[in-house]
Design a protein around this motif. Structure first.
Motif, short mmCIF file in Angstrom:
data_model
loop_
_atom_site.label_atom_id
_atom_site.label_comp_id
_atom_site.label_asym_id
_atom_site.label_seq_id
_atom_site.Cartn_x
_atom_site.Cartn_y
_atom_site.Cartn_z
N ALA A 31 36.08 43.13 41.57
CA ALA A 31 36.27 43.47 40.16
C ALA A 31 36.97 44.82 40.01
O ALA A 31 37.92 44.97 39.24
CB ALA A 31 34.92 43.48 39.43
N SER A 34 40.58 44.79 40.59
CA SER A 34 41.35 43.91 39.71
C SER A 34 41.52 44.45 38.29
O SER A 34 42.40 43.98 37.56
CB SER A 34 40.67 42.54 39.64
OG SER A 34 40.51 41.98 40.94
N LYS A 65 30.09 38.18 30.96
CA LYS A 65 30.42 38.12 32.39
C LYS A 65 31.49 37.08 32.70
O LYS A 65 32.22 37.19 33.70
CB LYS A 65 29.17 37.81 33.21
CG LYS A 65 28.72 36.36 33.17
CD LYS A 65 27.65 36.05 34.22
CE LYS A 65 27.41 34.57 34.39
NZ LYS A 65 26.65 33.95 33.30
N ALA A 228 34.09 40.30 34.14
CA ALA A 228 34.10 40.76 35.53
C ALA A 228 32.93 40.27 36.38
O ALA A 228 32.67 40.81 37.45
CB ALA A 228 34.13 42.29 35.55
N GLY A 232 30.12 43.58 36.96
CA GLY A 232 31.15 44.22 36.16
C GLY A 232 30.84 45.65 35.78
O GLY A 232 31.71 46.53 35.83
N PRO A 605 34.17 37.62 39.30
CA PRO A 605 35.06 37.77 38.14
C PRO A 605 35.80 36.48 37.82
O PRO A 605 36.06 35.65 38.71
CB PRO A 605 36.03 38.88 38.59
CG PRO A 605 35.28 39.65 39.61
CD PRO A 605 34.43 38.64 40.33
N LEU A 609 41.10 37.67 36.12
CA LEU A 609 40.82 39.00 36.67
C LEU A 609 41.01 39.02 38.19
O LEU A 609 41.59 39.97 38.73
CB LEU A 609 39.39 39.42 36.31
CG LEU A 609 38.99 40.84 36.72
CD1 LEU A 609 39.94 41.88 36.14
CD2 LEU A 609 37.56 41.15 36.29
#
Length: 854
Positions: A31, A34, A65, A228, A232, A605, A609
């Motif tokens: 994550a 990205s 999420k 994410a 995240g 993710p 993403l």
């Protein structure tokens, strides 16, 4: 071969497993790699590790999420943005506002649940239709006390705007969805009045309108957080404080306004007709449109900032062995370590076929470079990447002229660095017509005079600067004429002999999943792996055949199975569909009566993403992690990745797909596939094949598309993934393509996938394609004739249709046997056997679309 013994799936132990911990750490890392830093002014970022921050917005404590529907995952817990910042040491000054928002949010959820349940009556008591037609909208919070906020001591404010989207419904260009709501605008306005520096975090599955940011100079940083996964919040902390440098890049173009998209007025419901979708933009999708038609954008394709700076120098261009290579040297010219993405674009000559101004042909991400450190790479791509499809010849051609090669860290920053020269037009690959139009389609056409002027500018620059021009030798270019065998399966060995010995009942059973009428909902159809999507027939698992039944589970952001299930008196009760939605939010409170087992999976993710990492090795790592979870939970086929193109930002399922660009989509999908299939006996199912680019009326929509656009844009990603990685399976889409349902389209299943691309696995329909098809346009027998090997998940209606057409001899048994051979082949290669091997490794001579050497 030796079948593995099956026990109850998962564990009664509630402790976090070693695999969970490992995959959770990977989810956090990918994550952070990205996220895209869209804007960073006034040295707003990075923040101090113990910074005092004010947090506002729907996404702070209620971080989304991932997408709804098949995109959901049953993770153990999810780290919100609030959790990530607070638990890692930041001081939060706005708990009172956030506490108030929590109450507003919970009340809104309860009201939404009531509305969904009330609407079931409008959809013949079909919960899923009522649920998807009534997407949850994030409520507005209470007004800000500006004076109090000014004096709270925060160094910076963070506003997180969230959106929910999912399958079976498209988004809307209205307030609270594509546009921020009046309440959100008021909140941003108040926050900007109270704080000097404001960071905007975009927690959405797709793009939203950012025109409102122009009104606020002190929105000094913007982060494309997307959705994410379970880590995240922690990952966001990592990049905000600089523990991880931003290195993500946009896989879509961010338009100035929604109306700038070429299909803004005609996409999905916008035209007033959800039954017919005319792909009027042709090959001019995403940046190909904006770049070719000179439409200014907010953020270009490939855009993404860093805490450091880089210099990209290009060197020698070569053309040999039907590939083009470019030498590149990347230098970190800043003060902190970071990674850069080199993007290579090509301008093909404007000749008999009008073409986009530039197209992406290759990319590569550097390792972590220290300040002052260099990295030299040679990046190569196939000459086929420069071809265009000529419908008059049914061929991919290379037209004579100059092919410009560009390199940079985004499309906007790409510079011409040389060219290839071809003296005469050649047919690179001779094909046959597939999926022809059945009605007139008027595609947009660029201003050729404008394109020729732009072409003259870069060609003159190449000559003036003495940039390298490489002559392509016609004699050295490999050409090919496709041989169409018209065979669903070429299996003529032991598997075919086995299938020849099957009874008619066995053959029909292998033409679909295990029939479980009334429990065909994804997540409620399988008891062997509770929460899985479906499984294949048991009717040859005994001697002498020993053919295992294999289980399939949904994706695409992890493995979607039930988080918990129970065993009562040695049996697993069939799950209820409502228990799989929103963590049981719509289901009656469950009273557990038996032993409870847990099947926690990692929520990675969302697809877009992941693709923004542009890191092929990292995505392979994610794929392997998913494969290891599949193996741990006795799943053979993962119903992912999705490769459909981001044709319009309002598609409700864009979060699941990778990009507006087919090369990015194909490369990421092949990397994910190679990762999953490095685990013995586990495989991917690339989907939704093809042109599934809208969700409204997805089962009845007809995608009216030219052969050129179909080949160059909408199936190119599938072609790359198949040639690179040989996924175990393909899933056809619900929609029609030029009047024929994808699941009943032999051109797609046989001519393209098998004859042109060499696909060796099995093809299945999407769930209930035949059951929900009105007026019988898409049938189980039609699937068999088309080479769609499995009708999923299987129903008594499908059994009846196959029996009736076999009796009427409108379906021949040889066709059924060919389809069943493909399914049996997968079953025998599965992780149900002790002797299973990594699937992709069984194929020799697979292509690699992009090759990077140091």
């Amino acid at each position: 071969m030796t079948l593995k013994e099956r026990a109850y799936n998962g564990s009664k132990d509630t402790k976090e497993t070693v695999l969970e911990k490992k995959n959770r750490a990977l989810a956090r890392r990918v994550a952070a790699e990205s996220f895209v830093l869209l804007k960073n002014e006034k040295q707003t970022l990075p923040l101090a590790k113990n910074a005092k921050v004010a947090l506002y917005g729907s996404g702070i404590r209620h971080t989304v999420k991932g997408g709804t529907g098949s995109g959901d995952v049953g993770e153990r817990y999810c780290v919100t943005i609030y959790d990530g910042l607070k638990n890692n040491g930041m001081e939060i000054t706005t708990d009172a506002w956030l506490d108030s928002y929590d109450e507003i949010y919970q009340n809104a959820r309860i009201l939404w649940r009531d509305v969904v349940n009330q609407k079931r009556a409008l959809y013949d008591d079909n919960f899923f239709k009522a649920y998807t037609a009534t997407q949850f909208r994030m409520p507005d919070g209470e007004p800000l006390n500006i004076e109090k906020a000014r004096n709270d001591g925060a160094e910076v404010a963070i506003v997180a705007i969230s959106r929910v989207a999912g399958e079976n419904a498209d988004r809307h260009d209205e307030l609270g969805d594509y546009y921020i709501s009046e309440g959100e605008f008021a909140l941003v306005k108040d926050v900007c009045e109270a704080y000097d520096r404001v960071i905007l975090v975009i927690n959405t599955g797709g793009l939203i309108d950012l025109a409102f940011t122009e009104a606020f100079e002190n929105i000094t940083s913007i982060v494309q957080f997307m959705q994410a996964g379970e880590e995240g919040g922690n990952a966001l902390y990592d990049v905000l404080v600089g523990d991880v440098n931003f290195s993500g890049k946009m896989t879509d173009t961010w338009a100035l306004t929604y109306d700038d998209y070429p299909n803004a007025d005609t996409f999905s419901y916008k035209s007033g007709d959800v039954f017919s979708e005319a792909y009027v933009e042709g090959v001019y999708v995403g940046y190909r449109y904006f770049d070719t038609f000179d439409v200014p954008v907010r953020y270009s394709f490939g855009h993404g900032l860093s805490y450091t700076t880089f210099a990209i120098r290009t060197g020698e261009i070569k053309a040999q062995d039907d590939r083009v290579s470019l030498d590149v040297c990347v230098t970190n010219t800043g003060d902190v370590a970071g990674k850069e993405v080199v993007q290579i674009y090509a301008s093909c000559p404007q000749g008999a076929l009008p073409k986009e101004y530039r197209r992406l042909v290759a990319f590569a991400k550097t390792k972590l470079l220290a300040p002052g450190e260099d990295m030299k790479m040679t990046i190569s791509f196939p000459l086929d990447g420069l071809t265009s499809y000529d419908e008059t010849q049914n061929a991919y051609i290379l037209e004579d002229g100059l092919y410009g090669i560009w390199a940079g860290n985004s499309l906007a920053n790409a510079n011409i660095c040389g060219a290839l020269s071809l003296a005469q037009t050649i047919v690179k690959t001779q094909c046959e017509s597939v999926c022809p139009l059945k009605e007139t389609l008027e595609e947009i056409v660029p201003d050729m005079q404008s394109l020729l002027v732009k072409q003259d500018v870069w060609t003159a620059f190449v000559k003036e600067q003495g940039l390298p021009v490489v002559e392509l030798s016609v004699e050295d270019i490999h050409t090919e004429t496709i041989v169409y065998d018209d065979m669903i399966s070429k299996e003529d060995g032991a598997i075919r002999k086995m299938v020849d010995g099957f009874s008619r009942e066995q053959l029909i059973s292998f033409a679909m999943g295990v029939v479980c009428d009334g429990q065909n909902d994804v997540g409620a159809a399988v008891t062997v792996v509770p929460g899985a999507a479906a499984e294949t027939s048991y009717k040859a698992q005994c001697e002498p055949w020993n053919v295992a039944s294999i289980v399939m589970a949904d994706g695409p952001a992890g493995v979607r199975i039930r988080r918990d299930y129970e065993v009562i008196d040695g049996t697993v009760p069939v799950g209820q569909f409502l228990e799989t939605i929103e963590n049981g939010f719509f289901a009656p409170k469950k009273e557990w009566k038996g032993e409870i087992y847990h099947q926690y999976c990692t929520a990675f993710p969302v697809g877009t993403l992941l693709a923004q990492s542009f890191d092929v090795a990292l995505i392979k790592e994610v794929g392997r992690a998913i494969g290891e979870e599949m193996d741990a939970y006795n799943i053979t086929l993962w119903l992912a990745p999705g490769i459909n193109i981001h044709r319009n930002p309002l598609c409700g399922r864009n979060f699941e797909y990778y990009s507006e660009d087919p090369v990015v989509a194909g490369i990421v999908a092949s990397a994910m596939t190679m990762g999953v299939q490095s685990v013995p006996g586990c495989g991917t199912t690339i989907k939704h094949y093809a042109c599934n680019n809208q969700e409204d009326n997805r089962m009845g929509s007809d995608s009216i598309v030219s052969q050129r656009a179909l080949r160059e844009i909408y199936t190119k990603g599938f072609e790359i993934a198949i040639k690179d990685a040989q996924p175990m399976a393909i899933m056809t889409s619900y929609n029609m393509i030029n009047g024929i349902h994808a699941a009943n389209h032999r051109d797609l299943c046989v001519k393209l996938a098998r004859d042109e691309w060499g696909f060796a696995g099995a093809i299945m329909s999407d769930w209930d394609t035949t059951v929900n098809s009105s007026a019988g346009e898409c049938t189980a027998s039609g699937c068999m004739r088309a080479g769609n090997d499995m009708i999923m998940p299987g129903s008594s209606k499908d059994v009846k249709n196959l029996q009736e057409e076999l009796d009427a001899q409108t379906l021949d048994m040889e066709t059924v046997k060919q389809c069943v051979c493909n399914t049996i082949k997968l079953c025998l290669a599965s992780n149900r056997y002790e002797e299973a091997k990594p699937y992709t490794e069984q194929f020799e001579g697979l292509d690699s679309y992009i090759v990077v050497t140091e």
